[in-house]
Design an enzyme around this catalytic site. Structure first.
Site, short mmCIF file in Angstrom:
data_model
loop_
_atom_site.label_atom_id
_atom_site.label_comp_id
_atom_site.label_asym_id
_atom_site.label_seq_id
_atom_site.Cartn_x
_atom_site.Cartn_y
_atom_site.Cartn_z
N ASP A 91 0.86 -1.18 0.00
CA ASP A 91 0.00 0.00 0.00
C ASP A 91 0.89 1.23 0.00
O ASP A 91 2.00 1.21 0.55
CB ASP A 91 -0.92 0.01 1.23
CG ASP A 91 -2.17 0.83 1.01
OD1 ASP A 91 -3.27 0.26 0.89
OD2 ASP A 91 -2.05 2.08 0.92
N ALA A 133 -36.75 -3.53 4.40
CA ALA A 133 -37.03 -2.11 4.14
C ALA A 133 -36.26 -1.25 5.13
O ALA A 133 -36.04 -1.64 6.27
CB ALA A 133 -38.52 -1.85 4.26
N GLY A 142 -26.73 2.37 1.85
CA GLY A 142 -25.53 3.20 1.84
C GLY A 142 -24.34 2.32 1.56
O GLY A 142 -24.49 1.21 1.06
N CYS A 187 -20.14 1.13 -2.08
CA CYS A 187 -20.19 0.50 -3.40
C CYS A 187 -21.51 0.59 -4.14
O CYS A 187 -21.52 0.94 -5.32
CB CYS A 187 -19.72 -0.93 -3.29
SG CYS A 187 -17.95 -0.97 -2.91
N LYS A 192 -22.01 4.09 -5.77
CA LYS A 192 -21.05 4.44 -6.82
C LYS A 192 -21.15 3.47 -8.01
O LYS A 192 -21.01 3.87 -9.15
CB LYS A 192 -19.62 4.48 -6.26
CG LYS A 192 -18.89 3.16 -6.24
CD LYS A 192 -17.42 3.30 -5.94
CE LYS A 192 -16.77 1.98 -5.59
NZ LYS A 192 -16.74 0.99 -6.65
P1 NAD Z 1 -10.29 1.17 0.27
O1 NAD Z 1 -10.36 2.62 0.00
O2 NAD Z 1 -10.68 0.65 1.61
O3 NAD Z 1 -8.80 0.66 0.02
C1 NAD Z 1 -8.03 1.01 -1.08
C2 NAD Z 1 -6.56 0.96 -0.67
O4 NAD Z 1 -5.76 1.11 -1.83
C3 NAD Z 1 -6.16 2.10 0.26
O5 NAD Z 1 -5.51 1.56 1.40
C4 NAD Z 1 -5.20 2.94 -0.57
O6 NAD Z 1 -4.17 3.57 0.20
C5 NAD Z 1 -4.62 1.91 -1.50
N1 NAD Z 1 -4.05 2.46 -2.73
C6 NAD Z 1 -4.54 3.43 -3.54
N2 NAD Z 1 -3.75 3.62 -4.60
C7 NAD Z 1 -2.69 2.77 -4.45
C8 NAD Z 1 -1.54 2.49 -5.23
N3 NAD Z 1 -1.28 3.13 -6.37
N4 NAD Z 1 -0.69 1.56 -4.78
C9 NAD Z 1 -0.92 0.89 -3.62
N5 NAD Z 1 -2.00 1.11 -2.85
C10 NAD Z 1 -2.88 2.03 -3.26
O7 NAD Z 1 -11.15 0.47 -0.86
P2 NAD Z 1 -11.99 -0.90 -0.75
O8 NAD Z 1 -13.26 -0.68 -0.04
O9 NAD Z 1 -11.07 -1.99 -0.32
O10 NAD Z 1 -12.39 -1.11 -2.29
C11 NAD Z 1 -11.43 -1.47 -3.24
C12 NAD Z 1 -12.15 -1.89 -4.51
O11 NAD Z 1 -12.93 -3.07 -4.25
C13 NAD Z 1 -13.15 -0.86 -5.04
O12 NAD Z 1 -13.14 -0.91 -6.43
C14 NAD Z 1 -14.49 -1.37 -4.52
O13 NAD Z 1 -15.56 -0.98 -5.36
C15 NAD Z 1 -14.30 -2.86 -4.59
N6 NAD Z 1 -15.11 -3.62 -3.63
C16 NAD Z 1 -15.26 -3.19 -2.36
C17 NAD Z 1 -15.98 -3.95 -1.44
C18 NAD Z 1 -16.18 -3.49 -0.03
O14 NAD Z 1 -16.97 -4.11 0.68
N7 NAD Z 1 -15.52 -2.47 0.45
C19 NAD Z 1 -16.54 -5.17 -1.85
C20 NAD Z 1 -16.35 -5.59 -3.16
C21 NAD Z 1 -15.63 -4.82 -4.05
C1 UGA Z 2 -22.39 -4.92 -1.05
C2 UGA Z 2 -22.73 -6.30 -1.64
O1 UGA Z 2 -23.59 -6.99 -0.74
C3 UGA Z 2 -21.47 -7.12 -1.87
O2 UGA Z 2 -21.80 -8.34 -2.51
C4 UGA Z 2 -20.51 -6.34 -2.74
O3 UGA Z 2 -19.30 -7.05 -2.91
C5 UGA Z 2 -20.22 -5.01 -2.09
O4 UGA Z 2 -21.46 -4.27 -1.91
C6 UGA Z 2 -19.33 -4.14 -2.93
O5 UGA Z 2 -19.30 -4.26 -4.13
O6 UGA Z 2 -18.67 -3.34 -2.28
P1 UGA Z 2 -21.85 -4.01 1.37
O7 UGA Z 2 -22.00 -2.66 0.78
O8 UGA Z 2 -20.65 -4.29 2.22
O9 UGA Z 2 -21.84 -5.13 0.23
O10 UGA Z 2 -23.11 -4.27 2.29
P2 UGA Z 2 -24.57 -4.87 2.16
O11 UGA Z 2 -24.74 -5.80 3.28
O12 UGA Z 2 -24.89 -5.37 0.82
O13 UGA Z 2 -25.45 -3.58 2.48
C7 UGA Z 2 -25.49 -2.46 1.61
C8 UGA Z 2 -26.53 -1.47 2.12
O14 UGA Z 2 -27.85 -2.00 1.93
C9 UGA Z 2 -26.42 -1.15 3.61
O15 UGA Z 2 -26.68 0.22 3.82
C10 UGA Z 2 -27.52 -1.99 4.23
O16 UGA Z 2 -27.99 -1.47 5.43
C11 UGA Z 2 -28.57 -1.93 3.15
N1 UGA Z 2 -29.50 -3.09 3.20
C12 UGA Z 2 -29.05 -4.35 2.96
C13 UGA Z 2 -30.85 -2.85 3.44
O17 UGA Z 2 -31.29 -1.69 3.62
N2 UGA Z 2 -31.72 -3.91 3.44
C14 UGA Z 2 -31.29 -5.20 3.22
O18 UGA Z 2 -32.14 -6.12 3.21
C15 UGA Z 2 -29.93 -5.42 2.97
#
Ligand code: NAD
Ligand code: UGA
Length: 434
Positions: free
Chosen positions: A30, A254, A259, A262, A265
């Site tokens: 990182d 419901a 929020g 992901c 966005k």
């Molecule tokens: P995050 O912001 O928590 O983490 C990203 C990390 O990448 C940070 O620590 C940052 O410092 C680092 N970083 C940025 N640029 C860098 C570089 N050039 N070299 C090395 N490190 C670098 O993000 P996240 O929530 O882990 O999400 C990452 C991706 O995964 C996103 O595209 C998101 O949409 C996807 N995703 C997230 C979730 C989730 O639940 N958070 C679930 C599924 C998919």
């Molecule tokens: C979601 C997806 O569930 C993951 O599969 C996916 O990988 C991820 O986004 C991503 O791409 O980042 P996450 O955002 O961590 O995961 O959480 P969820 O449990 O899906 O909840 C998302 C939002 O929906 C929360 O605000 C939650 O409170 C709300 N929610 C969820 C409801 O209002 N009702 C429900 O029945 C379920």
């Protein structure tokens, strides 16, 4: 295998720790030196169930290490997973600048055959774009590029990774496929579905999945509002609907609206990617429209009972976008508390895990008073508002809560309380769609 993970956020850290748990030698990289220093000490930088124990174990057994240096982390890797953030950019377009910066930074250090795998959520066509970029800046390197979208949800991330509904890999060479098969072999051997597709399908599957889940949520929220008009109970309606196996009971809770970093966005990015092709995602746009005004449900309920909110004191229980995480990215709490402050209400907030993160992320954080417990936050409040479904709020002593307040209104934005019990404790109860 030697695996390097670029980005140690929610996805990268969980991926790194879990691949180490599966027996691989993992280096997590990182650019945030502070994060790396903490992780090297076994300090978990995010709140995620069961993560810290696995982190410490795998550091101790030598399978997991951390660095901020590309030059040491990339050359030894058989597989490099990119897990950096892909936030919303202008007009909802996915901002891929972090992703391309990571590709550029690692390109010069690739050594021998390597598979560069994008795990960040990125629009369809990104694998092709990465390949083109590599052809331009490092044409001599021997590497394949693949997509491996991540489907974990925060709060249950370790479980989602180690017991996945499916692993998707988008590849266009047999060599990349076999490298990814080897990486996931411990999961494949346990029978978890491993689906190999072309990169475009894998990339789109991620957006289609998140959009579908978000659509389910906006749909049930729309039904919830109608339930209130006609005297139905959305909890009963959703349960009955969900018993139909084609519908399923999950993601029909419901609420105040979805929020998180992901769903919002990603649905915006899908609409934007569609527009780039001259294509309109009408259903996705509709689900966004429903969620965008969801905060009004809460505001209307408060105003219905309290009238003008100016000078009123509102206790807010829950700042995280859902229970089980300290993450407040795109949390409804940000929008709702902003509105409350705009209406000149006084806000007393609490959350078991997310308060510190909220203070960092919320532009008007210093206008809010923070407390450790729900009972403290409720002191002198005209209304209590539940925004996150933390278990400790399900188990609140409602009599004590009521006597701490000056008012009697409870707005249960997550339907976690029982109307009768709340009313027996002296509350005027407002849930969502019931
Ligand atoms: P995050 O912001 O928590 O983490 C990203 C990390 O990448 C940070 O620590 C940052 O410092 C680092 N970083 C940025 N640029 C860098 C570089 N050039 N070299 C090395 N490190 C670098 O993000 P996240 O929530 O882990 O999400 C990452 C991706 O995964 C996103 O595209 C998101 O949409 C996807 N995703 C997230 C979730 C989730 O639940 N958070 C679930 C599924 C998919
Ligand atoms: C979601 C997806 O569930 C993951 O599969 C996916 O990988 C991820 O986004 C991503 O791409 O980042 P996450 O955002 O961590 O995961 O959480 P969820 O449990 O899906 O909840 C998302 C939002 O929906 C929360 O605000 C939650 O409170 C709300 N929610 C969820 C409801 O209002 N009702 C429900 O029945 C379920």
């Amino acid at each position: 295998m030697n695996i390097t993970i670029i980005g140690t956020g929610y996805v990268g850290l969980v991926t790194g720790v879990c691949f180490a748990e599966l027996g691989h030698a993992v280096t997590c990289l990182d650019i945030n030196q502070e994060k790396i220093d903490a992780l090297k000490e076994g300090e978990c930088v995010i709140f995620e169930e069961n993560l810290e124990g696995l982190l410490k174990n795998n550091i101790a057994n030598g399978r997991l290490s951390f660095t901020a240096e590309y030059e040491s982390a990339i050359p030894k890797a058989d597989l490099v997973f990119i897990c950096v953030q892909t936030p919303s950019g202008e007009y909802g377009k996915a901002n891929l600048s972090y992703l391309y910066a990571a590709v550029r930074a690692c390109a010069q250090h690739l050594n021998g055959y390597t598979v560069l795998i994008n795990k960040s959520t990125a629009p369809v066509g990104t694998v092709t774009a990465i390949k083109e970029l590599l052809r331009e800046i490092a044409p001599e390197k021997n590497c394949d590029v693949a997509s491996n979208p991540e489907f974990l949800a925060e709060g249950v991330a370790i479980n989602d990774f180690l017991e996945p509904d499916r692993v998707i890999v988008g590849v266009d060479t047999p060599r990349a496929e076999s490298a990814l098969r080897e990486a996931y072999a411990p999961l494949i051997s346990k029978g978890y579905p491993f689906l190999v597709t072309i990169p475009q399908s894998a990339e789109l599957m991620k957006y289609a999945s998140n959009s579908f889940l978000a659509m389910k949520l906006s749909f049930i929220n729309e039904i919830a509002d109608f339930c209130e008009l006609v005297g139905a109970d959305v909890e009963e309606v959703a349960y009955g609907m969900g018993l139909d196996k084609r519908i399923g009971t999950r993601y029909l809770k419901a609420s105040i609206g979805f929020g998180g970093s992901c769903f919002g966005k990603d649905v915006r990015a899908l609409v934007h990617r569609g527009e780039e092709e001259g294509y309109e995602f009408k259903m996705v746009k509709a689900l966004i429209a429903v969620n965008t005004v969801r905060y009004l449900v809460v505001m209307n309920k408060l105003e219905k009972h309290l009238g003008r909110l100016k000078g009123k004191t509102i206790a807010v229980l829950g700042l995280a976008y859902k229970a089980g995480t300290d993450d407040v990215r795109d949390a409804q709490s940000l929008r709702i508390i902003f509105e409350l402050l705009d209406h000149c209400a006084r806000v007393r907030a609490t959350d078991p895990e997310a308060t510190e993160q909220f203070k960092k992320d919320f532009a008007r954080a210093d206008e809010v008073a923070y407390f450790d417990t729900a009972l403290e936050a409720a002191q002198g409040a005209d209304a209590t508002l539940i925004l996150t479904e933390w278990d400790e709020y399900r188990q609140l002593d409602l009599v004590k809560l009521k006597s701490a307040m000056t008012g009697a209104l409870i707005v249960d934005g997550r339907n976690i309380l029982n109307r009768k019990t709340s009313e027996a404790a002296g509350f005027t109860y407002e849930g969502i769609g019931r």
